[in-house]
Scaffold this active site. Structure first.
Site, PDB file in Angstrom:
ATOM      1  N   SER A 127      79.666  52.456 -22.707  1.00  0.00           N
ATOM      2  CA  SER A 127      80.286  51.986 -21.467  1.00  0.00           C
ATOM      3  C   SER A 127      79.776  50.602 -21.105  1.00  0.00           C
ATOM      4  CB  SER A 127      79.907  52.975 -20.363  1.00  0.00           C
ATOM      5  OG  SER A 127      80.245  52.468 -19.102  1.00  0.00           O
ATOM      6  N   TYR A 152      73.636  58.371 -15.171  1.00  0.00           N
ATOM      7  CA  TYR A 152      74.756  58.343 -16.128  1.00  0.00           C
ATOM      8  C   TYR A 152      74.641  57.108 -17.025  1.00  0.00           C
ATOM      9  CZ  TYR A 152      79.266  57.206 -18.094  1.00  0.00           C
ATOM     10  OH  TYR A 152      80.260  56.840 -18.979  1.00  0.00           O
ATOM     11  N   LYS A 156      73.874  56.454 -21.352  1.00  0.00           N
ATOM     12  CA  LYS A 156      74.587  55.651 -22.359  1.00  0.00           C
ATOM     13  C   LYS A 156      73.605  54.710 -23.067  1.00  0.00           C
ATOM     14  CE  LYS A 156      78.570  57.505 -21.782  1.00  0.00           C
ATOM     15  NZ  LYS A 156      79.042  58.482 -22.756  1.00  0.00           N
TER      16      LYS A 156
HETATM   17  P1  NAD Z   1      86.553  63.430 -19.584  1.00  0.00           P
HETATM   18  O1  NAD Z   1      85.626  64.156 -18.674  1.00  0.00           O
HETATM   19  O2  NAD Z   1      87.992  63.442 -19.281  1.00  0.00           O
HETATM   20  O3  NAD Z   1      86.360  63.987 -21.089  1.00  0.00           O
HETATM   21  C1  NAD Z   1      85.135  64.473 -21.569  1.00  0.00           C
HETATM   22  C2  NAD Z   1      85.409  65.844 -22.187  1.00  0.00           C
HETATM   23  O4  NAD Z   1      84.201  66.347 -22.734  1.00  0.00           O
HETATM   24  C3  NAD Z   1      85.917  66.871 -21.177  1.00  0.00           C
HETATM   25  O5  NAD Z   1      87.103  67.465 -21.678  1.00  0.00           O
HETATM   26  C4  NAD Z   1      84.777  67.892 -21.072  1.00  0.00           C
HETATM   27  O6  NAD Z   1      85.279  69.198 -20.859  1.00  0.00           O
HETATM   28  C5  NAD Z   1      84.081  67.738 -22.414  1.00  0.00           C
HETATM   29  N1  NAD Z   1      82.644  68.038 -22.435  1.00  0.00           N
HETATM   30  C6  NAD Z   1      81.677  67.542 -21.622  1.00  0.00           C
HETATM   31  N2  NAD Z   1      80.475  68.014 -22.011  1.00  0.00           N
HETATM   32  C7  NAD Z   1      80.689  68.818 -23.092  1.00  0.00           C
HETATM   33  C8  NAD Z   1      79.840  69.584 -23.931  1.00  0.00           C
HETATM   34  N3  NAD Z   1      78.522  69.645 -23.731  1.00  0.00           N
HETATM   35  N4  NAD Z   1      80.398  70.285 -24.949  1.00  0.00           N
HETATM   36  C9  NAD Z   1      81.731  70.256 -25.171  1.00  0.00           C
HETATM   37  N5  NAD Z   1      82.583  69.539 -24.397  1.00  0.00           N
HETATM   38  C10 NAD Z   1      82.056  68.834 -23.362  1.00  0.00           C
HETATM   39  O7  NAD Z   1      85.999  61.938 -19.715  1.00  0.00           O
HETATM   40  P2  NAD Z   1      86.683  60.651 -20.350  1.00  0.00           P
HETATM   41  O8  NAD Z   1      87.058  59.737 -19.252  1.00  0.00           O
HETATM   42  O9  NAD Z   1      87.679  61.044 -21.348  1.00  0.00           O
HETATM   43  O10 NAD Z   1      85.419  60.009 -21.058  1.00  0.00           O
HETATM   44  C11 NAD Z   1      85.130  60.243 -22.419  1.00  0.00           C
HETATM   45  C12 NAD Z   1      83.856  59.530 -22.788  1.00  0.00           C
HETATM   46  O11 NAD Z   1      84.006  58.138 -22.511  1.00  0.00           O
HETATM   47  C13 NAD Z   1      82.626  59.981 -22.030  1.00  0.00           C
HETATM   48  O12 NAD Z   1      81.527  59.956 -22.919  1.00  0.00           O
HETATM   49  C14 NAD Z   1      82.457  58.931 -20.968  1.00  0.00           C
HETATM   50  O13 NAD Z   1      81.120  58.798 -20.548  1.00  0.00           O
HETATM   51  C15 NAD Z   1      82.932  57.694 -21.701  1.00  0.00           C
HETATM   52  N6  NAD Z   1      83.413  56.638 -20.815  1.00  0.00           N
HETATM   53  C16 NAD Z   1      84.408  56.907 -19.922  1.00  0.00           C
HETATM   54  C17 NAD Z   1      84.873  55.894 -19.077  1.00  0.00           C
HETATM   55  C18 NAD Z   1      85.925  56.184 -18.054  1.00  0.00           C
HETATM   56  O14 NAD Z   1      86.059  55.386 -17.110  1.00  0.00           O
HETATM   57  N7  NAD Z   1      86.729  57.219 -18.178  1.00  0.00           N
HETATM   58  C19 NAD Z   1      84.313  54.619 -19.166  1.00  0.00           C
HETATM   59  C20 NAD Z   1      83.306  54.374 -20.097  1.00  0.00           C
HETATM   60  C21 NAD Z   1      82.870  55.396 -20.921  1.00  0.00           C
HETATM   61  C1  WQD Z   2      86.857  49.946  -9.679  1.00  0.00           C
HETATM   62  C2  WQD Z   2      86.891  49.008  -8.479  1.00  0.00           C
HETATM   63  C3  WQD Z   2      85.487  49.719  -6.662  1.00  0.00           C
HETATM   64  C4  WQD Z   2      87.691  53.345  -5.705  1.00  0.00           C
HETATM   65  C5  WQD Z   2      83.165  53.159 -13.218  1.00  0.00           C
HETATM   66  C6  WQD Z   2      81.813  53.391 -13.819  1.00  0.00           C
HETATM   67  C7  WQD Z   2      81.719  52.728 -15.174  1.00  0.00           C
HETATM   68  C8  WQD Z   2      82.841  53.202 -16.074  1.00  0.00           C
HETATM   69  C9  WQD Z   2      84.162  52.985 -15.415  1.00  0.00           C
HETATM   70  C10 WQD Z   2      82.077  55.190 -17.206  1.00  0.00           C
HETATM   71  C11 WQD Z   2      85.514  48.785  -7.871  1.00  0.00           C
HETATM   72  C12 WQD Z   2      86.951  49.722  -6.256  1.00  0.00           C
HETATM   73  C13 WQD Z   2      87.281  52.166  -6.278  1.00  0.00           C
HETATM   74  C14 WQD Z   2      88.198  53.312  -4.377  1.00  0.00           C
HETATM   75  C15 WQD Z   2      87.863  50.939  -4.331  1.00  0.00           C
HETATM   76  N1  WQD Z   2      82.765  54.614 -16.325  1.00  0.00           N
HETATM   77  N2  WQD Z   2      87.372  50.985  -5.609  1.00  0.00           N
HETATM   78  N3  WQD Z   2      88.278  52.104  -3.741  1.00  0.00           N
HETATM   79  O1  WQD Z   2      82.992  51.491 -10.566  1.00  0.00           O
HETATM   80  O2  WQD Z   2      84.141  49.702 -11.950  1.00  0.00           O
HETATM   81  O3  WQD Z   2      83.349  51.763 -13.038  1.00  0.00           O
HETATM   82  O4  WQD Z   2      84.184  53.627 -14.114  1.00  0.00           O
HETATM   83  O5  WQD Z   2      81.360  54.722 -18.047  1.00  0.00           O
HETATM   84  O6  WQD Z   2      80.493  53.075 -15.707  1.00  0.00           O
HETATM   85  O7  WQD Z   2      80.851  52.848 -12.934  1.00  0.00           O
HETATM   86  O8  WQD Z   2      85.292  51.901 -11.545  1.00  0.00           O
HETATM   87  O9  WQD Z   2      87.439  52.765 -10.731  1.00  0.00           O
HETATM   88  O10 WQD Z   2      85.303  53.444  -9.545  1.00  0.00           O
HETATM   89  O11 WQD Z   2      86.142  51.116  -9.327  1.00  0.00           O
HETATM   90  O12 WQD Z   2      87.965  49.879  -3.704  1.00  0.00           O
HETATM   91  O13 WQD Z   2      88.549  54.360  -3.793  1.00  0.00           O
HETATM   92  O14 WQD Z   2      87.684  49.625  -7.451  1.00  0.00           O
HETATM   93  O15 WQD Z   2      84.692  49.265  -5.621  1.00  0.00           O
HETATM   94  O16 WQD Z   2      85.466  47.459  -7.443  1.00  0.00           O
HETATM   95  P1  WQD Z   2      83.858  51.145 -11.687  1.00  0.00           P
HETATM   96  P2  WQD Z   2      86.068  52.406 -10.279  1.00  0.00           P
END
Ligand code: NAD
Ligand code: WQD
Length: 342
Positions: A127, A152, A156
């Site tokens: 991330s 969190y 990572k």
């Molecule tokens: P998500 O929660 O939709 O998907 C994760 C899946 O993993 C879920 O279906 C959950 O049921 C499963 N899971 C969690 N722990 C488990 C375990 N111990 N065993 C088996 N299954 C398990 O999340 P996502 O948004 O698809 O994110 C996927 C990956 O990408 C994550 O590692 C997350 O940290 C990373 N990531 C997400 C974002 C984002 O904004 N969505 C941003 C950066 C990184």
């Molecule tokens: C985006 C922008 C908020 C909600 C997070 C994690 C990051 C990654 C992606 C996992 C920001 C603003 C949001 C609302 C708002 N995930 N906002 N009103 O915080 O950039 O990133 O998700 O790895 O690690 O921190 O994403 O979608 O929460 O926010 O004004 O109700 O929208 O302040 O500027 P963020 P977000």
């Protein structure tokens, strides 16, 4: 014979889109997911889009015995894409051990299993949070890793370290860590998308839920940032573009094109949009009027974060292509589809 890829967390948001892209490219896919943050019906959506149903096993990867039994049976895995993790930044502050336990033990179990059962390739979901509040924009892969501002984010950072140390003594292993910026949107078919439980933390699901009437209004967190309109800037990347980068990464490993055994890439668009720009783009794309009000900044939020994508574009031969309005429209179509099904 088709190559076989294990996708952990494959019924989740990014995982499900990646499974579709893998299957479209002729890979066979096995999903492991414990459904802690997803629903089995996602498999129907995947089958609807691809015409094939991926093989699915429901269990927790932290269960090492179960995982090893699985790997014993599926000896011929060509690679793993590891999405399974908890991902809510705010929740991780209140429940740090739950996050460390789930996100780190699952990864260590997988790496041990890879060594034991000769699986050589892993793509890891990292991330942009590893960069914290960046000193320079756009953020390159050379930017320093900052002290994490949430458990969190720390999982990572630690995960990347665990992978690096493991690979350094197991030279047959290869890993690519993909550092996502802000993934948004849904598949254009509206058959799969994000399914947030409870009140969404993230901007786009909050916007779509407000527009459809589940939430009263969007709270825009802060308009006093040092940005052109005062609201914070992020790099929003379409989830299908993001998914495709995983397929490219898997192929890079299988084709032996990696420059080193542990590579990492930024996955973003390279362009930042402010919260109000996202609101305006949503209104323009969908024709919906969005009710919002400006409130105080959210604690821990950075002012502006967007990726330098040159390295990923060049090395992976991949580029995010889908624009913000089209992406927001896909999120809206998905929201309407979920509400219709209820
Ligand atoms: P998500 O929660 O939709 O998907 C994760 C899946 O993993 C879920 O279906 C959950 O049921 C499963 N899971 C969690 N722990 C488990 C375990 N111990 N065993 C088996 N299954 C398990 O999340 P996502 O948004 O698809 O994110 C996927 C990956 O990408 C994550 O590692 C997350 O940290 C990373 N990531 C997400 C974002 C984002 O904004 N969505 C941003 C950066 C990184
Ligand atoms: C985006 C922008 C908020 C909600 C997070 C994690 C990051 C990654 C992606 C996992 C920001 C603003 C949001 C609302 C708002 N995930 N906002 N009103 O915080 O950039 O990133 O998700 O790895 O690690 O921190 O994403 O979608 O929460 O926010 O004004 O109700 O929208 O302040 O500027 P963020 P977000």
């Amino acid at each position: 014979m088709n190559k076989l890829i294990l996708v952990t967390g494959g019924t989740g948001y990014i995982g499900s889109h990646t499974v579709v892209e893998l299957m479209n490219e002729g890979f066979d896919v096995i999903i492991i997911d414990n459904l802690s943050n997803s629903d089995k019906s996602v498999l129907d959506g995947i089958a609807e889009i691809t015409g094939r149903r991926p093989y699915f096993e429901q269990f927790d990867i932290c269960d090492n015995e179960r995982l090893n039994n699985f790997l014993k049976v599926y000896k011929k895995l060509d690679g793993i894409i590891h999405f399974a993790a908890y991902k809510a930044v705010g929740e991780s502050v209140g429940k740090p051990l739950m996050y460390y336990q789930n996100n780190l033990i699952s990864l260590m179990n997988l790496l041990n299993g890879m060594i034991e059962y000769n699986v050589h390739n892993i793509v890891f979901s990292s991330s942009c949070t590893v960069y914290g509040e960046p000193d320079e924009l756009p953020v390159t892969e050379k930017a320093p890793i900052k002290i994490a501002n949430s458990p969190y984010g720390n999982t990572k950072q630690i995960s990347e370290e665990i992978i690096k140390d493991t690979i350094s003594v197991n030279p047959k292993l290869k890993a690519i860590a993909l550092r996502y910026f802000n993934p948004i949107g849904a598949h254009p078919s509206a058959q799969i998308g994000e399914l947030p439980l409870g009140i969404p933390d993230n901007l786009v699901p909050f916007i779509t839920q407000t527009a459809i009437g589940i939430r009263n209004e969007l709270k825009v967190f802060g308009d006093d940032y040092n940005t052109p309109d005062g609201t914070a800037i992020r790099d929003y990347i379409n989830v299908v573009d993001l998914a495709k980068a995983h397929v490219v990464s898997v192929k890079r490993m299988l084709d032996d094109n990696c420059k080193s055994n542990f590579e990492f890439f930024n996955l973003g668009t390279g362009k930042g949009f402010s919260v109000l720009e996202v609101v305006n783009a949503f209104e323009k794309a969908t024709g919906e009027k969005l009710k919002y009000k400006i409130v105080n900044r959210r604690e821990g939020d950075a002012e502006a974060v967007y990726a330098d994508t040159k390295f990923a574009n060049k090395e992976l031969g991949w580029k995010a292509k889908i624009g913000l309005e089209e992406t927001l429209l896909s999120a809206w179509n998905w929201e309407k589809n979920i509400q219709n099904k209820k």
